[in-house]
Scaffold this motif. Structure first.
Motif, PDB file in Angstrom:
ATOM      1  N   LYS A 116      10.440   1.656 -13.824  1.00  0.00           N
ATOM      2  CA  LYS A 116      11.850   1.936 -13.580  1.00  0.00           C
ATOM      3  C   LYS A 116      12.038   3.333 -13.001  1.00  0.00           C
ATOM      4  CE  LYS A 116      16.386   1.872 -15.844  1.00  0.00           C
ATOM      5  NZ  LYS A 116      17.116   1.634 -17.140  1.00  0.00           N
ATOM      6  N   ALA A 117      11.313   4.317 -13.561  1.00  0.00           N
ATOM      7  CA  ALA A 117      11.450   5.702 -13.105  1.00  0.00           C
ATOM      8  C   ALA A 117      10.972   5.880 -11.666  1.00  0.00           C
ATOM      9  CB  ALA A 117      10.678   6.635 -14.028  1.00  0.00           C
ATOM     10  N   LEU A 118       9.917   5.153 -11.309  1.00  0.00           N
ATOM     11  CA  LEU A 118       9.338   5.288  -9.974  1.00  0.00           C
ATOM     12  C   LEU A 118       9.929   4.313  -8.963  1.00  0.00           C
ATOM     13  CD1 LEU A 118       5.596   5.682 -11.028  1.00  0.00           C
ATOM     14  CD2 LEU A 118       7.169   7.495 -10.370  1.00  0.00           C
ATOM     15  N   GLY A 119      10.683   3.331  -9.465  1.00  0.00           N
ATOM     16  CA  GLY A 119      11.299   2.368  -8.558  1.00  0.00           C
ATOM     17  C   GLY A 119      10.319   1.404  -7.933  1.00  0.00           C
ATOM     18  N   VAL A 120       9.263   1.042  -8.685  1.00  0.00           N
ATOM     19  CA  VAL A 120       8.267   0.091  -8.187  1.00  0.00           C
ATOM     20  C   VAL A 120       8.008  -0.960  -9.257  1.00  0.00           C
ATOM     21  CG1 VAL A 120       7.138   1.783  -6.698  1.00  0.00           C
ATOM     22  CG2 VAL A 120       6.302   1.444  -9.039  1.00  0.00           C
ATOM     23  N   SER A 121       7.434  -2.085  -8.838  1.00  0.00           N
ATOM     24  CA  SER A 121       7.069  -3.128  -9.791  1.00  0.00           C
ATOM     25  C   SER A 121       5.737  -2.768 -10.451  1.00  0.00           C
ATOM     26  CB  SER A 121       6.961  -4.478  -9.086  1.00  0.00           C
ATOM     27  OG  SER A 121       5.892  -4.457  -8.151  1.00  0.00           O
ATOM     28  N   ARG A 122       5.312  -3.596 -11.380  1.00  0.00           N
ATOM     29  CA  ARG A 122       4.096  -3.281 -12.130  1.00  0.00           C
ATOM     30  C   ARG A 122       2.824  -3.360 -11.282  1.00  0.00           C
ATOM     31  NH1 ARG A 122       4.664  -5.580 -18.333  1.00  0.00           N
ATOM     32  NH2 ARG A 122       6.624  -4.509 -18.815  1.00  0.00           N
ATOM     33  N   THR A 123       2.818  -4.210 -10.260  1.00  0.00           N
ATOM     34  CA  THR A 123       1.601  -4.354  -9.451  1.00  0.00           C
ATOM     35  C   THR A 123       1.253  -3.063  -8.707  1.00  0.00           C
ATOM     36  OG1 THR A 123       1.868  -6.741  -9.225  1.00  0.00           O
ATOM     37  CG2 THR A 123       0.494  -5.634  -7.587  1.00  0.00           C
ATOM     38  N   PRO A 124       2.160  -2.484  -7.916  1.00  0.00           N
ATOM     39  CA  PRO A 124       1.809  -1.205  -7.266  1.00  0.00           C
ATOM     40  C   PRO A 124       1.609  -0.077  -8.271  1.00  0.00           C
ATOM     41  CG  PRO A 124       4.109  -1.780  -6.843  1.00  0.00           C
ATOM     42  CD  PRO A 124       3.469  -2.991  -7.443  1.00  0.00           C
ATOM     43  N   LEU A 125       2.294  -0.154  -9.428  1.00  0.00           N
ATOM     44  CA  LEU A 125       2.106   0.874 -10.450  1.00  0.00           C
ATOM     45  C   LEU A 125       0.669   0.837 -10.970  1.00  0.00           C
ATOM     46  CD1 LEU A 125       3.180   3.066 -12.351  1.00  0.00           C
ATOM     47  CD2 LEU A 125       3.886   1.239 -13.922  1.00  0.00           C
ATOM     48  N   MET A 159       0.836  -1.198   0.000  1.00  0.00           N
ATOM     49  CA  MET A 159       0.000   0.000   0.000  1.00  0.00           C
ATOM     50  C   MET A 159       0.871   1.248   0.000  1.00  0.00           C
ATOM     51  SD  MET A 159      -3.131  -0.980   2.572  1.00  0.00           S
ATOM     52  CE  MET A 159      -3.799   0.669   2.484  1.00  0.00           C
ATOM     53  N   GLY A 160       1.944   1.222   0.782  1.00  0.00           N
ATOM     54  CA  GLY A 160       2.841   2.364   0.813  1.00  0.00           C
ATOM     55  C   GLY A 160       3.465   2.619  -0.541  1.00  0.00           C
ATOM     56  N   LEU A 161       3.834   1.548  -1.241  1.00  0.00           N
ATOM     57  CA  LEU A 161       4.453   1.690  -2.553  1.00  0.00           C
ATOM     58  C   LEU A 161       3.490   2.312  -3.554  1.00  0.00           C
ATOM     59  CD1 LEU A 161       6.463  -1.645  -2.978  1.00  0.00           C
ATOM     60  CD2 LEU A 161       7.396   0.672  -2.833  1.00  0.00           C
ATOM     61  N   HIS A 162       2.269   1.813  -3.601  1.00  0.00           N
ATOM     62  CA  HIS A 162       1.360   2.340  -4.614  1.00  0.00           C
ATOM     63  C   HIS A 162       0.935   3.768  -4.287  1.00  0.00           C
ATOM     64  CE1 HIS A 162      -2.569   1.529  -2.439  1.00  0.00           C
ATOM     65  NE2 HIS A 162      -2.981   2.479  -3.254  1.00  0.00           N
ATOM     66  N   GLU A 163       0.851   4.098  -3.018  1.00  0.00           N
ATOM     67  CA  GLU A 163       0.511   5.479  -2.647  1.00  0.00           C
ATOM     68  C   GLU A 163       1.634   6.437  -3.018  1.00  0.00           C
ATOM     69  OE1 GLU A 163      -2.342   4.307   1.158  1.00  0.00           O
ATOM     70  OE2 GLU A 163      -0.274   4.956   1.474  1.00  0.00           O
ATOM     71  N   ARG A 164       2.878   5.987  -2.786  1.00  0.00           N
ATOM     72  CA  ARG A 164       4.007   6.838  -3.167  1.00  0.00           C
ATOM     73  C   ARG A 164       4.105   6.973  -4.678  1.00  0.00           C
ATOM     74  NH1 ARG A 164       6.463   4.117   1.213  1.00  0.00           N
ATOM     75  NH2 ARG A 164       7.542   2.633  -0.146  1.00  0.00           N
TER      76      ARG A 164
END
Length: 235
Positions: A51-60, A19-24
């Motif tokens: 890549k730009a946000l530093g998250v995987s596709r699921t939180p994106l 949740m923290g990842l997708h909110e960020r």
């Protein structure tokens, strides 16, 4: 025996972490859309954004759902999501509603704000004016938003604050664009100074009138930016 309500030591909740990842990710993408780094009509490329946000596709993807609910992204079946455009026909109604909410908030804030509230507002105004003098638009815009939200909180009316939070997220990109209108940035600084003076004077009527007019003027300025310009014809 370990109580059921406690998480095992040394382990983090993957749900909270996700949740923290997708909110960020949503917050960063929102800023990129507002500032035009992700322009209207452009398609989102998951690989590059991840890549730009530093998250995987699921939180994106979860972040995109949040932004779609705010009207910033269009989710399309079997196609890449697209950055939504700004619908001109809805601008007047949106800023009309915001102006009404913020006018009432300013009227209440003039009566209910503490001296500490007003001192913080004065500090924010000083910082905002400094960003204007130095030509730092992004920093100015961030403080400007803090000031509007602070005035609404100073009204100490929960339903009013919740209504404002719902609408302001839809207006952020529009407010940023409006500062590009001729003289709007400088006029906005002056208008904010007058609003603060009315609040400090505990003049409820003037504070509400000035803030309501300020928000409506932002909507008018935006329409001027978005209005199609007449094509030049050959002499």
């Amino acid at each position: 025996m370990q109580p059921k309500s406690e998480a095992p030591k040394g382990r983090k909740s993957p749900k909270l972490k996700r949740m923290g990842l997708h909110e960020r990710a949503a917050a960063r993408m929102r800023t990129m859309i507002i500032r035009g780094e992700l322009p209207p009509g452009s398609q989102t490329q998951e690989t590059k954004l991840s890549k730009a946000l530093g998250v995987s596709r699921t939180p994106l993807r979860e972040a995109m759902k949040v932004l779609a609910a705010e009207g910033l992204i269009e989710l399309r079946p079997n196609r890449s999501p697209r950055i939504a455009g700004i619908a001109i026909e809805g601008i007047s109604e949106l800023f009309e509603a915001l102006a009404g909410i913020e006018r009432l908030a300013a009227e209440l804030a003039a009566e209910r704000a503490t001296e500490r509230d007003l001192a913080r507002l004065r500090a924010l105004q000083t910082r905002m004016e400094g960003h204007h003098r130095n030509g730092k638009l992004d920093e100015y815009f961030a403080i400007n938003g803090e000031i509007h939200s602070a005035i609404v909180r100073m009204a100490r009316n929960t339903p009013l604050r919740e209504a404002h939070e719902t609408l302001i997220s839809r207006a952020e990109r529009a407010r940023y664009l409006a500062l590009g209108a001729d003289k709007r940035w400088s006029n906005s600084v002056d208008e904010h100074a007058n609003i603060l003076a009315a609040l400090e004077a505990r003049n409820s009527e003037a504070a509400g009138r000035l803030l309501g007019a300020h928000v409506r003027q932002t909507g008018t300025a935006l329409l001027g930016v978005l209005a199609p310009r007449p094509k030049l014809t050959a002499a």
